[in-house]
Design a protein around this motif. Structure first.
Motif, PDB file in Angstrom:
ATOM      1  N   GLU A  48       4.439  35.336   2.894  1.00 23.53           N
ATOM      2  CA  GLU A  48       2.986  35.131   2.939  1.00 23.53           C
ATOM      3  C   GLU A  48       2.265  36.147   2.057  1.00 23.53           C
ATOM      4  O   GLU A  48       1.247  35.827   1.435  1.00 23.53           O
ATOM      5  CB  GLU A  48       2.488  35.227   4.383  1.00 23.53           C
ATOM      6  N   VAL A  49       2.785  37.361   1.985  1.00 19.04           N
ATOM      7  CA  VAL A  49       2.221  38.355   1.067  1.00 19.04           C
ATOM      8  C   VAL A  49       2.315  37.844  -0.367  1.00 19.04           C
ATOM      9  O   VAL A  49       1.358  37.933  -1.151  1.00 19.04           O
ATOM     10  CB  VAL A  49       2.953  39.709   1.203  1.00 19.04           C
ATOM     11  N   ARG A  50       3.455  37.291  -0.722  1.00 20.59           N
ATOM     12  CA  ARG A  50       3.635  36.791  -2.089  1.00 20.59           C
ATOM     13  C   ARG A  50       2.691  35.625  -2.386  1.00 20.59           C
ATOM     14  O   ARG A  50       2.167  35.503  -3.501  1.00 20.59           O
ATOM     15  CB  ARG A  50       5.095  36.377  -2.298  1.00 20.59           C
ATOM     16  N   LEU A  51       2.459  34.767  -1.402  1.00 15.03           N
ATOM     17  CA  LEU A  51       1.503  33.671  -1.598  1.00 15.03           C
ATOM     18  C   LEU A  51       0.095  34.211  -1.836  1.00 15.03           C
ATOM     19  O   LEU A  51      -0.645  33.691  -2.684  1.00 15.03           O
ATOM     20  CB  LEU A  51       1.512  32.742  -0.383  1.00 15.03           C
ATOM     21  N   ALA A  52      -0.277  35.240  -1.082  1.00 17.78           N
ATOM     22  CA  ALA A  52      -1.599  35.845  -1.274  1.00 17.78           C
ATOM     23  C   ALA A  52      -1.720  36.453  -2.662  1.00 17.78           C
ATOM     24  O   ALA A  52      -2.776  36.358  -3.312  1.00 17.78           O
ATOM     25  CB  ALA A  52      -1.845  36.903  -0.202  1.00 17.78           C
ATOM     26  N   LEU A  53      -0.654  37.061  -3.143  1.00 19.05           N
ATOM     27  CA  LEU A  53      -0.671  37.654  -4.480  1.00 19.05           C
ATOM     28  C   LEU A  53      -0.696  36.574  -5.562  1.00 19.05           C
ATOM     29  O   LEU A  53      -1.394  36.707  -6.575  1.00 19.05           O
ATOM     30  CB  LEU A  53       0.551  38.557  -4.663  1.00 19.05           C
ATOM     31  N   GLU A  54       0.033  35.491  -5.348  1.00 15.50           N
ATOM     32  CA  GLU A  54       0.023  34.394  -6.315  1.00 15.50           C
ATOM     33  C   GLU A  54      -1.358  33.761  -6.422  1.00 15.50           C
ATOM     34  O   GLU A  54      -1.768  33.316  -7.501  1.00 15.50           O
ATOM     35  CB  GLU A  54       1.053  33.338  -5.911  1.00 15.50           C
ATOM     36  N   ALA A  55      -2.088  33.719  -5.311  1.00 14.86           N
ATOM     37  CA  ALA A  55      -3.410  33.092  -5.307  1.00 14.86           C
ATOM     38  C   ALA A  55      -4.429  33.886  -6.115  1.00 14.86           C
ATOM     39  O   ALA A  55      -5.410  33.327  -6.608  1.00 14.86           O
ATOM     40  CB  ALA A  55      -3.903  32.927  -3.867  1.00 14.86           C
ATOM     41  N   THR A  56      -4.199  35.198  -6.257  1.00 22.46           N
ATOM     42  CA  THR A  56      -5.156  36.042  -6.979  1.00 22.46           C
ATOM     43  C   THR A  56      -4.618  36.544  -8.311  1.00 22.46           C
ATOM     44  O   THR A  56      -5.398  36.919  -9.189  1.00 22.46           O
ATOM     45  CB  THR A  56      -5.541  37.258  -6.119  1.00 22.46           C
ATOM     46  N   ALA A  57      -3.295  36.560  -8.450  1.00 25.27           N
ATOM     47  CA  ALA A  57      -2.634  37.024  -9.680  1.00 25.27           C
ATOM     48  C   ALA A  57      -3.220  38.340 -10.182  1.00 25.27           C
ATOM     49  O   ALA A  57      -3.691  38.443 -11.320  1.00 25.27           O
ATOM     50  CB  ALA A  57      -2.743  35.950 -10.767  1.00 25.27           C
TER      51      ALA A  57
END
Length: 343
Positions: A229-238
């Motif tokens: 979920e952390v990685r998804l949050a980071l992918e959403a903001t790049a």
């Protein structure tokens, strides 16, 4: 076979319709509680005492459960035209006799919070009766959490913006703790970095089969689900740069996150942590860091929880499960987007 993990994301997910109806056990509990008597508080100062449970290991409410109860009492007092709220918490989980008899004042400046102007000298109503909606065993958390408290903050009784208003008007963190948090943010958060906070509550967050009757989780959520979920949050903001602030009571969780994210991980070094499956820190008289022989005072237990809470509130995004600690972070920062592990 591993279970599928479902997340509610505050900035891009609708509340699942199949979850918003209270469970059968919660319907029964809410119905029974509605019949309990309530004290007349109009024009009086509400006096809150530490709440006691019925089971041995949960005989006292935790610090952040009491924190939300205070917020709920302030809201209740406003709607019932109470003069104010006075907090008198003496439960042994956080009591440090050298610091005084009321542990609330170890962490927050005021024990008396006036609601009505000129409330000084008002008569007091003491909420300590054993059979009462708000008393020895029942607090104001349900007012904050709503009819499905196990889904808070996805569902709620009092909005985050309203909780933040109550905080700003009545509750002030002790200056030395505020200063420490500001120092940690200034020295640990990299300028321009996107910081994702992770709060993983282990130990007593699951209740085995009995949890099904009390709306507790009956199985553990794997650390991997939080990392994903952390990685998804980071992918959403790049973001160009990122950091991951980890707050957890389990040693293994912190070790896992450090393996996953390396030197991007931040954590409070002196926070108490135990091994998965051990007695929860706030119930343990000798909490540990990584050294099992290192004692920690009741004050230090409470302070480390508050510092973690405020650090999480200072992040850009929060990944959390069910916990009053990170719930409080969302009250301190009502605009903080978050992912909540629903099931």
């Amino acid at each position: 076979m591993s279970r599928a993990v479902e997340w509610y994301r505050s900035d891009r997910t609708r509340v699942p319709r199949d979850l918003v109806q209270p469970s059968t056990s919660r319907v029964v509990r809410n119905w029974l509680r509605a019949w309990l008597p309530e004290a007349e508080v109009g024009g009086k100062t509400i006096v809150l005492y530490s709440r006691q449970g019925f089971r041995k290991l949960s005989s006292w409410a935790g610090m952040f459960s009491e924190f939300h109860s205070v917020l709920g009492a302030l809201k209740y007092g406003e709607t019932r035209h109470a003069a104010g709220v006075r907090v008198d918490f003496r439960s042994p989980l956080y009591l440090d006799p050298e610091r005084g008899s009321n542990w609330w004042t170890y962490f927050f400046r005021r024990s008396v919070m006036n609601i009505e102007s000129g409330a000084g000298g008002a008569a007091e109503v003491h909420l300590n009766r054993p059979v009462a909606k708000y008393g020895r065993h029942g607090g104001f958390c349900d007012l904050v959490n709503g009819t499905t408290p196990y889904l808070y903050p996805m569902t709620y009784g009092v909005s985050r913006s309203e909780l933040h208003r109550l905080l700003a008007e009545h509750i002030e963190v002790q200056p030395d703790i505020q200063t420490e948090v500001q120092r940690l943010v200034a020295t640990s958060f990299e300028p321009g970095a996107y910081v994702v906070g992770v709060h993983y509550r282990g130990t007593d967050a699951t209740r085995r089969f009995a949890g099904a009757l009390t709306d507790y989780r009956t199985y553990r959520i794997p650390y991997r689900a939080y990392a994903d979920e952390v990685r998804l949050a980071l992918e959403a903001t790049a973001p160009r740069a990122y950091q991951v602030l980890v707050a957890t009571d389990e040693i293994e969780c912190l070790e896992f996150m450090r393996r996953e994210f390396g030197d991007r991980v931040l954590y409070l070094e002196d926070a108490p942590r135990v091994h998965a499956g051990d007695l929860a820190i706030h119930f343990d008289g000798l909490a540990i860091h990584f050294d099992p022989n290192l004692p920690m005072s009741n004050y230090q237990k409470g302070k480390s929880g508050l510092v973690d809470c405020l650090l999480l509130a200072a992040t850009n995004y929060l990944v959390k499960g069910r916990s009053n600690v990170s719930d409080a972070s969302l009250a301190f920062n009502p605009r903080l987007p978050y992912s909540f592990c629903v099931r």
